[in-house]
Every structure is written in structure tokens, then in C-alpha cells.
Design an enzyme around this catalytic site. Sequence first.
Site, PDB file in Angstrom:
ATOM      1  N   SER A  61      -3.397  -0.327  -4.626  1.00  0.00           N
ATOM      2  CA  SER A  61      -1.933  -0.220  -4.673  1.00  0.00           C
ATOM      3  C   SER A  61      -1.305   0.700  -3.639  1.00  0.00           C
ATOM      4  O   SER A  61      -0.085   0.707  -3.481  1.00  0.00           O
ATOM      5  CB  SER A  61      -1.486   0.219  -6.070  1.00  0.00           C
ATOM      6  OG  SER A  61      -1.574  -0.872  -6.960  1.00  0.00           O
TER       7      SER A  61
ATOM      8  N   LYS B  11       7.047   7.751  -6.054  1.00  0.00           N
ATOM      9  CA  LYS B  11       6.827   6.518  -6.816  1.00  0.00           C
ATOM     10  C   LYS B  11       7.226   6.743  -8.275  1.00  0.00           C
ATOM     11  O   LYS B  11       6.981   7.817  -8.830  1.00  0.00           O
ATOM     12  CB  LYS B  11       5.345   6.111  -6.723  1.00  0.00           C
ATOM     13  CG  LYS B  11       5.039   4.737  -7.320  1.00  0.00           C
ATOM     14  CD  LYS B  11       3.551   4.402  -7.192  1.00  0.00           C
ATOM     15  CE  LYS B  11       3.247   2.992  -7.692  1.00  0.00           C
ATOM     16  NZ  LYS B  11       1.799   2.650  -7.578  1.00  0.00           N
TER      17      LYS B  11
ATOM     18  N   SER C 266       0.956  -2.121  -5.787  1.00  0.00           N
ATOM     19  CA  SER C 266       2.113  -1.809  -6.593  1.00  0.00           C
ATOM     20  C   SER C 266       3.051  -0.779  -5.965  1.00  0.00           C
ATOM     21  O   SER C 266       4.222  -0.705  -6.360  1.00  0.00           O
ATOM     22  CB  SER C 266       1.650  -1.276  -7.957  1.00  0.00           C
ATOM     23  OG  SER C 266       1.039  -0.012  -7.821  1.00  0.00           O
TER      24      SER C 266
END
Lengths: 108, 489, 490
Positions: free
Chosen positions: C182, C78, C158
Site C-alpha cells: 500500500s 494518511k 491503499s
Amino acid sequence: MPPFRPFVIALVAMSVNTDQVRHIAKLARIAMSDEELDRLVPELNNILGWVEQLAEVDTDGIEPLTAVIDLKQRLRDDVVTDGDIQSDILANAPGAQHGFFAVPKVIE
Amino acid sequence: MVVTDYRITGDTGEWEVVVGLEVHAQVTSDAKLFSGAATEFGAEPNTQVSLVDAAMPGMLPVPNRECIRQAVRTGMAIGAKINAWSRFDRKNYFYADLPQGYQISQLYHPIVGEGEIEILLDDKDENSGKMIGVERIHVEQDAGKLMHDQHPTMSYVDLNRCGVALMEIVSKPDMRSPAEAGAYVRKLRAILRYVGSCDGNMEEGSMRADVNVSVRKPGGELGTRTETKNVNSVRFVMAVIEGEAKRQVELIESGGAVAQETRLYDPDKNVTRSLRSKEDAHDYRYFPDPDLLPLELDDAFLEDCRASLPELPDAKRKRFEALGMSPYNAAVLTAEVETARWFDQLLDAGADPQQAANWVVAELFGALNRLGRSIADSPVTPAAAAALLALVADGTISGTISKKVFEIMLEHGGSPAEIVQREGLKQTSDPGEIDARIDEIFAANADKVDQYKAGKEALFGFFVGQVMKAMAGKANPQMVNERLKAKLS
Amino acid sequence: MSELTSKTIAELRDGFDSGDFSAREIAEDFNAAVAGARALNAFTVETPDDALACADAADQARGKDKLGALAGIPLGIKDLFATKGVDSTAGSHILKGFKPPYESTVTANLRRAGAGMLGKLNMDEFAMGSSNETSHYGPVNSPWRRAGSNVALTPGGSSGGSAAAVAAGIVPGATGTDTGGSIRQPAAFTGICGIKPTYGRCSRWGVIAFASSLDQAGPMAKSIRDCAILLEAMAGFDPKDSTSLDLPVPKWEAGLSSDLKGKRVGIPKEYRIDEVPGEINALWDQGIEWLHDAGAEPIEISLPHTKYALPTYYIIAPAEASSNLARYDGVRYGLREIGVKSLDDMYGATRAAGFGEEVKRRIMIGTYVLSAGFYDAYFTKAQKVRALIKQDFRKAFEQCDIILTPTAPSAAFGLGETTDPLAMYLNDVFAVPASLAGLPAMSVPGGLDSNGLPLGLHLIGNECDEQGVLNAGLAIEDRAGFTARPEKWW
Ligand SMILES: [Mg+2]
Ligand SMILES: [Zn+2]
């Protein structure tokens, strides 16, 4: 316990106006046009109105939770283990001169 | 407690000045408060900066034990309440010398609570003491440095100082004159240097004062205060208070009102000016730093802090006075930690306290002044000085000769005993030799002997002088007196 | 999807170990899959050379040195993790071109275990979002589509890039971060597994901060076992993080067992919400059945302050964020917009140009709730309610060992469908309470809804009981038999 209705939005108790939002934007150092400010006012009021449902929770005598895990703060030994990396420190700087960060002139 | 009579006299009568000080003292430590970068002064720009100090994304603070320890020891040194549970808060504001966009400080739960510091308003009078309250001491990060004069349109940022540990020592508004504030800063500096928690070097900025000043009619309601930031010498602190008090009185008496504001001192013009640029829209939005946990100090840690405290200025002064020194000497000898240490070594070497105190204040200080040296690098060691004083005490040399020996020690070093030997400065107490000299002098000055016997006793001094001269100052003064009296009667 | 890219991490590891295929073959297949899936917009940076270099190192080491737990396994990272020399922008324009001279502790741990990096994964800007639509690089397209429709769907957020990449089989596993759901909500939206460990298990050092008291890194992968393998490599005490748990890392993979005999599963009655689609409540009931079948005893529990979790979160998280994001000022890295005259102008212009709408909105809210006169009414109040929420869980875990709820109140929705910020926040209604309490929680696929979209089940464990969470997840995985994969359209 009242039924759980997260989609119901509480009525706005404290609400912000354009001048307050302008002040907040100034505190947060985010330049905003009057249009942006005007758009934000209802958005913020909507959110703030919603979070104000917390007012109905009885929190008398409750200690505010600051750290979610109950650990003691660890302490470091007083040893120099870092530094001497000027090039790394400045590598990403939009403005660097003679080993300094350079910013628009500050008048004190 | 002493009431000072410092007053500003305006058109509407007398005004009293009320002063509180927030002193920022850089903690003596090798590494920074929350990073492993070095704290040394004067390195190349941005070379003593870690990724944490530069607030790189994802960097996290971990506190330095020594900085916490020094703050606690300082608190103990002023008899303050130590908070075994304290916490760090973020003070949020934007400035180019503050990479994180917040300063990690302690607002809600400082590590040290209330304490007090006694100042002496008159060195010669131990009853001239006044207690100045200390509100709190908290630990926080120092900021970086901005340079405005390197480039026409740019300011330069150096983060070497950024993240160095500071103690903010907040006094109560207990001071009533520039003199009291000056005495407070000097005393605080002495305590910090005794404790070893700050080098007190105001020139290098390791000690700075925020000076809060307000004026009021004597004993009346507190007035609005102004805060003059980062004043970096005792003299300037006193100048700021004097100027700020006058400015406020004139402002009020001319119908104006004092604005609660931050001001900046300009030493060259000796004036303060408003610092609106930093002032506008200030709201620090303090909240507990979620990157750090509460700071809990256990008994072992606190005990170690207490056990490691040295004898402090007040205790030392009282001890010296108890040894029979004058309050003035005791105060002068304890004001600076180096002096006090040197003098203690002198006593340890067996010197008589009173004799030693007088000698250090009169002879040693004078000599060091001439040589432009600090006591730390005095050419004469405490041991050598003790030996010199011993020679005077046991009558081997006279006080006069001791000055001569001391001069030689300052220039060439060496033990006083050897010098006395080599230079043949030993004092003569042999009655035979002294009588012989006296007889020669009487023979050469028969007329004066007659005048003396006829009642002109003032001539006695003349005879003493002649004998000492004849014996190159080495005669034992008492004995010369005795023998002369005997022969003249 | 090649034969290798369809395998789990456990299968890849074992096959590489026993020499069925080389690490280079694995890396090449996944590099190709990544290059062939740009339509998903799952990556902000692709690093095929990194994946190959690590693969070659693994091939060199095989048979000679002891292999790391992830030797020969390439992962997606990420974009919130700082990766040395590789753009790390948190999906934000304000970190334009930022190449950290450092590597986050979590990714460093993964590298030490032998893992390579396929690239940086797209995400909501600064992890603020639940649909990936706040990314400066544009939304990630979910590999999933509603049956008989080609409407572009959100992978959730997210960690949307991570979820989409795992679901599409272009990475075997990925790192995610979870501040208020997330990891779990996107895992649910894309039919994969994702676990947020106990706060403090994974170091936050080098993870670009959103809300420090809530942020936790965790793995996202196809299976429970893969999550256990990855979490074991990611977790561990880090002296550089004051909030890091100073505990040994349990052998979670070795401890996996779907036998829940003697366990009690808490079913919080407050989570029964009329507004939630029947399909989701039905799956929840099915999940209770599965756990019962695995030997666990379902009991009703009460988490009375649950209904206040979201508003509490939307005070605390923005407050911390408003301070954490103050460092993006155009001075030391990233974007700089020269203002009209002063330094303040530069700050204002840089942050106006660098931050997106949602980030600005949250900074504004956070600044407001911390500002003079409102601090106690909002922030202190929220901290007290947070204490009550934690207390609710403490009491609940005196009665039960694990808690089961749905992961999200809906299946994946269409990009652009949800425009009202509040409606978007409500996505995390089930995920946020565990975040506020710092508890381990995970989403495991339960089945498909009537549109053929994945739905997730949510397991919350007691402090440091990741094992209990994984084991309950395994029990569900065994029984759900969820094998559905999105039809390749990209
Ligand atoms: Mg101050
Ligand atoms: Zn301060």
C-alpha cells in the site's frame, strides 16, 4: 517448479453455498439481504478456489509462522499509569448516559 | 482414594454424577492484564478504563508481568507443569461487555499445564483425601459489566472490570458429588489466598465457577454435559450440581436427551435455565493474537516465582499434626490463611501447640463469634494469648481463672500477668492456708464428715466445692484434693 | 506549482534553516496548493490552521532553540493514523465523525520533530484496496493522465491520497502504511518514492489496524533523501507496541551513499512473468544495469515460494482483519444503526451500513478461513507457507545484499477499469512477499511507459537493512534522472 501463472485461477475444490455464506455473515455480524448473499457466493468461491492452490505446497514439518520478527514478548511493570479519563472514553459514544455506554436492551 | 457413594435414584435405578469445574479467578494486581488502568472494585463507571480497554482504534496490548507471575506461582502451588513457552490467542465473539470483539486468552498454549489438588472429604480424617486433577490454567481478560435494570429499553455498559486479569483454572471431570465440588472450590480458594494470587472474594465476583455436570449409570459411559456459567458461591455450586443432576436424570428417564448447552443459575428460584441467547451460532475462531509475541519465561523468573511461594495448606496441616494436634484442629487451623498466620505467630510466641490449638478452637473462635470479628482483627494478639496460656501452663492461674482473664483481655486489653496481679487472681498452693480453710469447713459440717467416713464417699466433691468457694476459686485444685484426702483418711 | 511547493523536504529544511524563507511562507504555499487541488479528492480533512500554527512555532524557535529535524515542514497524514481531535476514519463510513482523544506514536514523533499537518489523506477503506476506489469518500484522482487522454486514473492504493498529494506537489511528503504493497504500488503509479521499513520499525500504536502481523507505516516523498529524513523521524522503539523493534534509529540520511561496490543484487527468477508488459521487464533490466553501473554485482536468485505469496496473504490478512474490525460495533464510537429489536440487530445493521463492499468481502473471507473445520486447511496452512516464504528470503540474503524487482505488474489503470476483485489483488504480486517476510522494501521511480505514465522499481532489503534499500534506491535515482511531474489539470 511449475511456471509462475498468478492469473490462472485454480479450480474450486471446497465451495460455499448461500446457507454457509449466510452463517458466515451472521458470525461476522453483517446484516445481508438474500441478493447480497447470492452475489457474494460466486465471489467468495472464486477467491477461495484461488487460495486453495496452497494445498499443493509441501509444508510437512514446517512450524506455522505467527510472529514475523523473532523477539521475546516484553512485560510491563504492575503500575497504574492509565484510566480516570471517563470523558475521553465516552466522548465518541453514539449513546452514553450517566457515565455508561448505552446499548439496546440485552436479554440474557 | 475415597469412592463417594453420592447417587441419584431414578425409576431406572441409580445414577452417578460427573462434575468438572472451570474456575475464573481474578488475579491480584494493581493494573490490568494488558493496560495500565486500575483494577480496584467498585469505582465510578468507566473511570478505570484505558483507551486499550475501550478498544479504541489502533490501541495495542502489552502484558503485565505481575499477572503472569501470579499465574505461574499458582501453577507451582498445585504442582503443575509450567510452560516456559506459551502464547495468547484471540477468542472471537460479539457482546456488549467485550469491546474488542474478542477476548485475549490462551487456547493452544496455556501457561500452566496439568496439576492436582487434594481435597479432604472429612475434616476429622486425614485419610479421607481425594486427588482432583487440574487440566490447565490459562491467563485471559475479564469482560466488562452489563446493567439491565437501569433503563426500560437500554442496557448500560461499564468497562471498569474489562481487561482485569483472570486465571481460568480448569479441573478434570474428577468430582462425583456436590460435596466434592464444594470441597474442591474451598480448597482451591484457600490455595489462591495462601499464594496471594487471588483474594477469593466470591461475593465481589473475583472468583466464579463454570459448573460442568453430566450423569451416567455408575461407572458407565460419560453422558452429555451442560455448563452452568458464573456460579459465585460454594453453596450455589453445590446446589447447581444437585439440581442439574436431578434434572438430567428425569429428562433421560422420561425419554429425553441432555443437550450440550450453556445454562444460567437463578439463586432466588434455585433453578438453572438454558442460555440460548448466547448459545446460537457460536464459533469462536481462535487464532494467535498477532499484536502479541510468544511469552518466554527464563529460569530467573521461574526461580523467583518458586522462591516466593509460602508454606501451603497441606504442608502446614501436616506440620501441625506432627506437632501433636488432632487432625480436626490441624484442618480447622489451616483452612483460612489468616487463621493459619495468626496461629503460627502464637506458636512463635512460645505457646504449647496442643494447648494452643485447643484454646484457639474452643475459646478464641467462640469469643470472635460472639464479637462478630474475624481473626485478622482479634482484640487479643498472638503474643498476649501466648502469655495467657503460659500462666496456665506454669500453674500461676487455673484453667477456670484463665477464662475470666481472657474475658477481661477481650474487653479492656492489657497483659494477662498484670490482670492476674490487679484482680488478685493468682492461684494459691500454700498448704497452710488450704488446711486452715478445710478445718473451718469440717467444723461447720461435722455431720457430713461423719457420713463420709461412714462410707458416703460421694460427699468428697461437696468438700472440694466448699474449699474452692471459700478460696474464690483460686486454690490449686490438685492440692485441695490431696489435702482433703489426707485429712479424711 | 509555486517555487516552494516544488522543493524537496531537504531543500525546504535547508532553506528554512538558512533563512531563505519562513516556515509560514512554506505552510501558506502548501495550504493554498491543497485548497487548489480539491479535484484530486486527495484529502478527507484539511487542517491549514495546524500547518500554520506549527510553522509559526518553527519561526519562533529559529535562531533560538535547537530546531527539530522537520521544523517548518508541513506534511500530509494518511487517514489511518489517529490524530488527536481531528477526524480519523480510515476512509470508512463506520468511523463517521470519530475524533480520537489520542495521537498515534508515529504522528506524535513527527510533531516532536517540528512537522505540521496539512490534513488527513484519503485512502482505501481500512487500507483494503489497490486503487483507492474502496474509500467511503470516493476515489482519489491521480494527478497523472495518459498522454493525450483525460481518462481519470487511479493513484494506486491503499495510500492513494498520500501518493497523489506528493506527486501533485501539494504536500512535500506524507505518511503511508503498507500491509501488502500500500505504500510501494501507489508510489510506483505516481512516480514518487515510498519505503516500507522492517516490520516493527514504526510503532503501530494509534495506527488503525488492518492486519496486525503485516501493517507497517512508512514515508512517501519526492526523493530517496526525503524518505530517509521522514523515516528517521517516524521510526523508533515504542513500549506501547509489543511488536516494536527495541533498536536505536540509524542515521539513514547521513548514511546515504550510491556507491554499491562489493554489493550483490539478487534478481529472483520467479518474478519473470509472461503476463507482465514488456515495458516493465525492460525497465527491470535497465534497473539491473543501473545498479551494476553503481558497482553492484547482479546475480540470479530463487524465491521458490513467491508464487504462493498472494494466496497466502489473502488468507492471513483477511483473517486478522475480520478480528481487528470486530470492534466497530456501534457501541463506543463511530456509526450506529439501531436494529429492529436486539443488540445483535444493531451490530448487523451498523456493520452493514458502515462497511463497504471490499471490507465486507474480506471480513467474510477472514471469518470463513478461521471458522470451525476450515482453520487448519486455510489459516494454519497459510502460516506454514508464510514460514517457507520467509525462509526463501533468508536463504536469498545469504547470497545477495539487496533484491531488485518491478514494483507492480502494470502502470496506473483507469478508475472503474478493474472490477474483478482477484484481478485487483494481483496488483500487489511483487510487493506482498516482502510484507509476509517483514522485510524493508521501497519503490523508486524508474521511468515512464509508452503512455507517459510512471513505472517503479522495487528494492527489498534484509531485516533492518533500510540503509541498503535507500542506498540502492539512491543509485537508481541518480541514474534514472526521473524528473517527470504530472501536467497540472486540476
Ligand atoms: Mg468456560
Ligand atoms: Zn474463560
